[in-house]
Design a protein around this motif. Structure first.
Motif, PDB file in Angstrom:
ATOM      1  N   ARG A   1       8.309   7.907  -1.122  1.00  0.00           N
ATOM      2  CA  ARG A   1       9.435   8.429  -0.358  1.00  0.00           C
ATOM      3  C   ARG A   1       9.484   7.799   1.045  1.00  0.00           C
ATOM      4  NH1 ARG A   1      13.007  12.870   0.877  1.00  0.00           N
ATOM      5  NH2 ARG A   1      13.983  11.906   2.689  1.00  0.00           N
ATOM      6  N   MET A   2       8.295   7.737   1.656  1.00  0.00           N
ATOM      7  CA  MET A   2       8.243   7.143   3.014  1.00  0.00           C
ATOM      8  C   MET A   2       8.649   5.673   2.971  1.00  0.00           C
ATOM      9  SD  MET A   2       4.791   8.624   4.683  1.00  0.00           S
ATOM     10  CE  MET A   2       4.013   9.925   3.795  1.00  0.00           C
ATOM     11  N   GLU A   3       8.162   4.966   1.948  1.00  0.00           N
ATOM     12  CA  GLU A   3       8.501   3.538   1.834  1.00  0.00           C
ATOM     13  C   GLU A   3      10.017   3.373   1.650  1.00  0.00           C
ATOM     14  OE1 GLU A   3       6.124   1.327  -0.937  1.00  0.00           O
ATOM     15  OE2 GLU A   3       7.462  -0.395  -0.924  1.00  0.00           O
ATOM     16  N   ASN A   4      10.593   4.200   0.780  1.00  0.00           N
ATOM     17  CA  ASN A   4      12.042   4.101   0.544  1.00  0.00           C
ATOM     18  C   ASN A   4      12.824   4.430   1.820  1.00  0.00           C
ATOM     19  OD1 ASN A   4      11.432   3.452  -2.060  1.00  0.00           O
ATOM     20  ND2 ASN A   4      11.991   5.441  -2.933  1.00  0.00           N
TER      21      ASN A   4
ATOM     22  N   VAL B   1      17.263  -4.134  -1.908  1.00  0.00           N
ATOM     23  CA  VAL B   1      15.986  -3.449  -2.175  1.00  0.00           C
ATOM     24  C   VAL B   1      14.945  -3.991  -1.219  1.00  0.00           C
ATOM     25  CG1 VAL B   1      16.433  -3.029  -4.638  1.00  0.00           C
ATOM     26  CG2 VAL B   1      15.323  -5.159  -3.916  1.00  0.00           C
ATOM     27  N   GLY B   2      13.756  -3.387  -1.232  1.00  0.00           N
ATOM     28  CA  GLY B   2      12.708  -3.877  -0.337  1.00  0.00           C
ATOM     29  C   GLY B   2      11.347  -3.414  -0.788  1.00  0.00           C
ATOM     30  N   ALA B   3      10.359  -3.752   0.013  1.00  0.00           N
ATOM     31  CA  ALA B   3       8.992  -3.302  -0.253  1.00  0.00           C
ATOM     32  C   ALA B   3       8.236  -3.296   1.054  1.00  0.00           C
ATOM     33  CB  ALA B   3       8.307  -4.246  -1.239  1.00  0.00           C
ATOM     34  N   ALA B   4       7.282  -2.377   1.154  1.00  0.00           N
ATOM     35  CA  ALA B   4       6.413  -2.344   2.341  1.00  0.00           C
ATOM     36  C   ALA B   4       5.148  -3.130   2.024  1.00  0.00           C
ATOM     37  CB  ALA B   4       6.060  -0.907   2.693  1.00  0.00           C
ATOM     38  N   THR B   5       4.804  -4.035   2.911  1.00  0.00           N
ATOM     39  CA  THR B   5       3.606  -4.862   2.724  1.00  0.00           C
ATOM     40  C   THR B   5       2.616  -4.577   3.863  1.00  0.00           C
ATOM     41  OG1 THR B   5       4.338  -6.708   4.090  1.00  0.00           O
ATOM     42  CG2 THR B   5       5.131  -6.677   1.809  1.00  0.00           C
TER      43      THR B   5
ATOM     44  N   THR C   1      -4.612  -0.903  -4.632  1.00  0.00           N
ATOM     45  CA  THR C   1      -4.913   0.265  -3.793  1.00  0.00           C
ATOM     46  C   THR C   1      -4.423  -0.046  -2.390  1.00  0.00           C
ATOM     47  OG1 THR C   1      -6.782   1.177  -4.994  1.00  0.00           O
ATOM     48  CG2 THR C   1      -6.822   1.442  -2.611  1.00  0.00           C
ATOM     49  N   LYS C   2      -3.682   0.897  -1.832  1.00  0.00           N
ATOM     50  CA  LYS C   2      -3.034   0.628  -0.538  1.00  0.00           C
ATOM     51  C   LYS C   2      -3.088   1.930   0.230  1.00  0.00           C
ATOM     52  CE  LYS C   2       1.772  -0.493  -0.797  1.00  0.00           C
ATOM     53  NZ  LYS C   2       2.798  -1.518  -0.835  1.00  0.00           N
ATOM     54  N   SER C   3      -3.791   1.915   1.359  1.00  0.00           N
ATOM     55  CA  SER C   3      -3.898   3.138   2.157  1.00  0.00           C
ATOM     56  C   SER C   3      -2.514   3.640   2.540  1.00  0.00           C
ATOM     57  CB  SER C   3      -4.701   2.859   3.430  1.00  0.00           C
ATOM     58  OG  SER C   3      -4.551   3.961   4.311  1.00  0.00           O
ATOM     59  N   GLY C   4      -2.327   4.954   2.468  1.00  0.00           N
ATOM     60  CA  GLY C   4      -1.068   5.526   2.926  1.00  0.00           C
ATOM     61  C   GLY C   4      -0.994   5.638   4.439  1.00  0.00           C
ATOM     62  N   GLY C   5      -2.133   5.393   5.129  1.00  0.00           N
ATOM     63  CA  GLY C   5      -2.178   5.609   6.571  1.00  0.00           C
ATOM     64  C   GLY C   5      -1.153   4.808   7.363  1.00  0.00           C
ATOM     65  N   PRO C   6      -1.176   3.477   7.259  1.00  0.00           N
ATOM     66  CA  PRO C   6      -0.228   2.689   8.055  1.00  0.00           C
ATOM     67  C   PRO C   6       1.232   3.020   7.735  1.00  0.00           C
ATOM     68  CG  PRO C   6      -2.005   1.295   7.248  1.00  0.00           C
ATOM     69  CD  PRO C   6      -2.166   2.625   6.570  1.00  0.00           C
ATOM     70  N   LEU C   7       1.515   3.285   6.457  1.00  0.00           N
ATOM     71  CA  LEU C   7       2.892   3.603   6.064  1.00  0.00           C
ATOM     72  C   LEU C   7       3.337   4.929   6.678  1.00  0.00           C
ATOM     73  CD1 LEU C   7       5.019   2.406   4.005  1.00  0.00           C
ATOM     74  CD2 LEU C   7       4.275   4.227   2.485  1.00  0.00           C
ATOM     75  N   ALA C   8       2.468   5.927   6.582  1.00  0.00           N
ATOM     76  CA  ALA C   8       2.808   7.240   7.146  1.00  0.00           C
ATOM     77  C   ALA C   8       2.969   7.142   8.658  1.00  0.00           C
ATOM     78  CB  ALA C   8       1.714   8.256   6.790  1.00  0.00           C
ATOM     79  N   ALA C   9       2.101   6.349   9.284  1.00  0.00           N
ATOM     80  CA  ALA C   9       2.205   6.178  10.736  1.00  0.00           C
ATOM     81  C   ALA C   9       3.539   5.514  11.086  1.00  0.00           C
ATOM     82  CB  ALA C   9       1.040   5.335  11.242  1.00  0.00           C
TER      83      ALA C   9
END
Ligand code: PLP
Length: 486
Positions: A75-78, A95-99, A281-289
């Motif tokens: 949801r955060m990525e979208n 469309v996109g993606a978080a890297t 595996t990708k930490s949710g930390g940076p995305l949430a921040a």
């Protein structure tokens, strides 16, 4: 006797470990306060930073590997992709993606382009010489031949006519920067995208460093998805969105264009691996921040921060032009500056002098006809310090002029120019590092306080020799910490 369970941890207490971390961190450049003018980005907003750190910690152990297990991360990525799409004029259907960062976004843009032309056995991409080295990394990782085209010698922007000539039947991607890292200028994206579209080729705009700033400045020709022919854009949140390190976004004009960097494998006994990006595996930390900080700062907030950093850039540029011996290489389009000297002094001595006065500036070596420069990335938080920076730069430049440009030992310079460092054995390489001033006793890497002689020597090396020498340094730096003697 008590039978209380002993603590499971057997190392030092948490407080002591944190103190050790703080001691190590004290050897690093400051990330905040506006005195580090490369690598870091500081909004100057303490509450946004605190929010980012809290969100980072909250989601540090969440795993973006499986969006059904951690739907909040999807949801955060979208949300972030939607936010970037609105900023970058993305059309319906994008469309996109978080890297993990700009380099991963660029690797994936090149990968998608390469996979989008499976009939080509020897694909190539056409890029201006000013494009970020991440494209050359992508080329080398992915087997796409880079066709590097000189930029306009005056504006340092991509030369669309020369790029059009370089395109051929093997070209899968054409690149433009908004702006280039080294010189801070925006390429003529409309012309570059048009030449790509005319041949049905993808065009990637690298807005890793400018994508969150330029939309808020109004002096530039169009460079976003508003330009027909732009097929993908990369924009880093961990730069001018002022979020903690570890998030960039790669946007594609439509879902077909993204297909080449989606990956699935059911050909093993475990879970079906399904990824949109290189990480699994990708930490949710940076995305949430990133989600939290962008939400908190908001569009108007970013507009203010962008204007603040831009004003600081123009003020700094004007101040530089008033310092004898120093000038701005090219008028900045964004919030990055490249400064150069006349022949009374050199940028390497300036970088040392500024560091001694508490300012980090980044020396860049000569490239083609472009002389060595001092790179400055300005953050919003640099703005209040511009007068102090200019005072320090004035004093440093006067001292550097009095001392004169740093001299390269002619014998060593000639040796490096003629040498193939890749062909050296370890002992010879150790000798070379010592002669270059990069190592001490026993061949261990030891950087001197004054880097100017080393940098001037590296500047005199052909790029391939510089790469080999510095890779040797990196290789020796990246070794396990010696065990303490018993
Ligand atoms: C224009 C541009 N592209 C790509 C990158 C690479 O980004 P990263 O260091 O996040 O991998 C940078 C980094 O400064 C950049 O300025």
């Amino acid at each position: 006797m008590t039978d209380a369970t002993p603590p499971l941890a057997s190392g030092p207490a948490a407080g002591r470990v944190l103190a050790e971390l703080r001691r190590m961190q004290a050897t690093d450049l400051p990330t905040h306060g506006g005195r580090t003018l490369a690598y870091v980005y500081d909004s100057g907003l303490a509450d946004a930073d605190a929010l980012g750190r809290e969100a980072l910690a909250m989601f540090a152990s969440s795993n973006g590997l499986d969006p059904t297990a951690f739907p909040s991360l999807q949801r955060m990525e979208n949300d972030l992709v939607a936010l970037a799409g609105a900023l970058l004029d993305a059309p319906d259907g994008f469309v996109g993606a978080a890297t993990s960062g700009g380099t991963e976004s660029i690797l994936l843009a090149v990968l998608a382009a390469r996979r989008g032309a499976p009939h080509l056995t020897a694909p190539s991409m056409v890029l201006p010489a000013s494009a970020h080295a991440a494209f050359l990394k992508a080329a080398s990782y992915l087997g796409v031949r880079p066709v590097v085209v000189d930029v306009d010698p005056l504006t340092l922007r991509a030369d669309p006519a020369a790029m059009a000539e370089a395109v051929d039947d093997s070209t899968v991607l054409v690149v433009a920067s908004a702006p280039s890292y080294a010189h801070g200028v925006v390429d003529p994206v409309a012309e570059v995208a048009a030449l790509a579209a005319a041949r049905g080729i993808r065009c990637h705009v690298d807005a890793c460093i400018g994508g969150w700033v330029l939309p808020h400045l109004d002096h530039l020709p169009p460079w976003t998805f508003s330009v027909e022919g732009v097929t993908s854009i990369s924009v880093d949140l961990h730069k001018y969105a002022y979020t903690p390190k570890g998030v960039s976004l790669l946007l594609h004009r439509d879902a077909d264009l993204r297909r080449g960097h989606l990956f699935a494998s059911a050909a093993w006994p475990g879970y079906t691996m399904l990824n949109t990006t290189a990480q699994s595996t990708k930490s949710g930390g940076p995305l949430a921040a990133a989600w939290a900080v962008t939400r908190h700062i908001g569009t108007d907030g970013y507009a203010r921060l962008a204007r603040q950093a831009r004003r600081a850039t123009l003020e700094l540029a004007a101040g530089v032009d008033a310092i004898d011996g120093l000038h701005v290489l090219v008028a900045p389009d964004s919030t990055l500056l490249a400064l150069t000297t006349d022949d009374t002094c050199d940028v390497f001595t300036l970088a040392d002098g500024m560091l001694a006065r508490g300012w980090y500036t980044q020396p860049q070596m000569a490239f083609g006809a472009v002389p060595p420069t001092l790179h400055l990335t300005l953050s919003a938080a640099t703005a209040p310090s511009v007068p102090d920076f200019l005072d320090a730069l004035g004093v440093t430049t006067a001292a550097a002029r009095a001392a004169g440009p740093v001299a390269v030992d002619p014998g060593l310079g000639a040796l490096l120019v003629s040498l193939d460092p890749t062909a050296l054995d370890d002992a010879a390489f150790t000798g070379l590092l010592a002669a270059a001033g990069l190592s001490g006793e026993g061949g261990a890497i030891e950087l001197p306080d004054r880097m100017a002689p080393v940098n001037a020597l590296l500047d005199a090396c052909p790029p391939a020799a510089r790469e080999a020498l510095l890779l040797g340094v990196l290789d020796r730096l990246s070794r396990p910490t010696p065990r303490p003697s018993p």
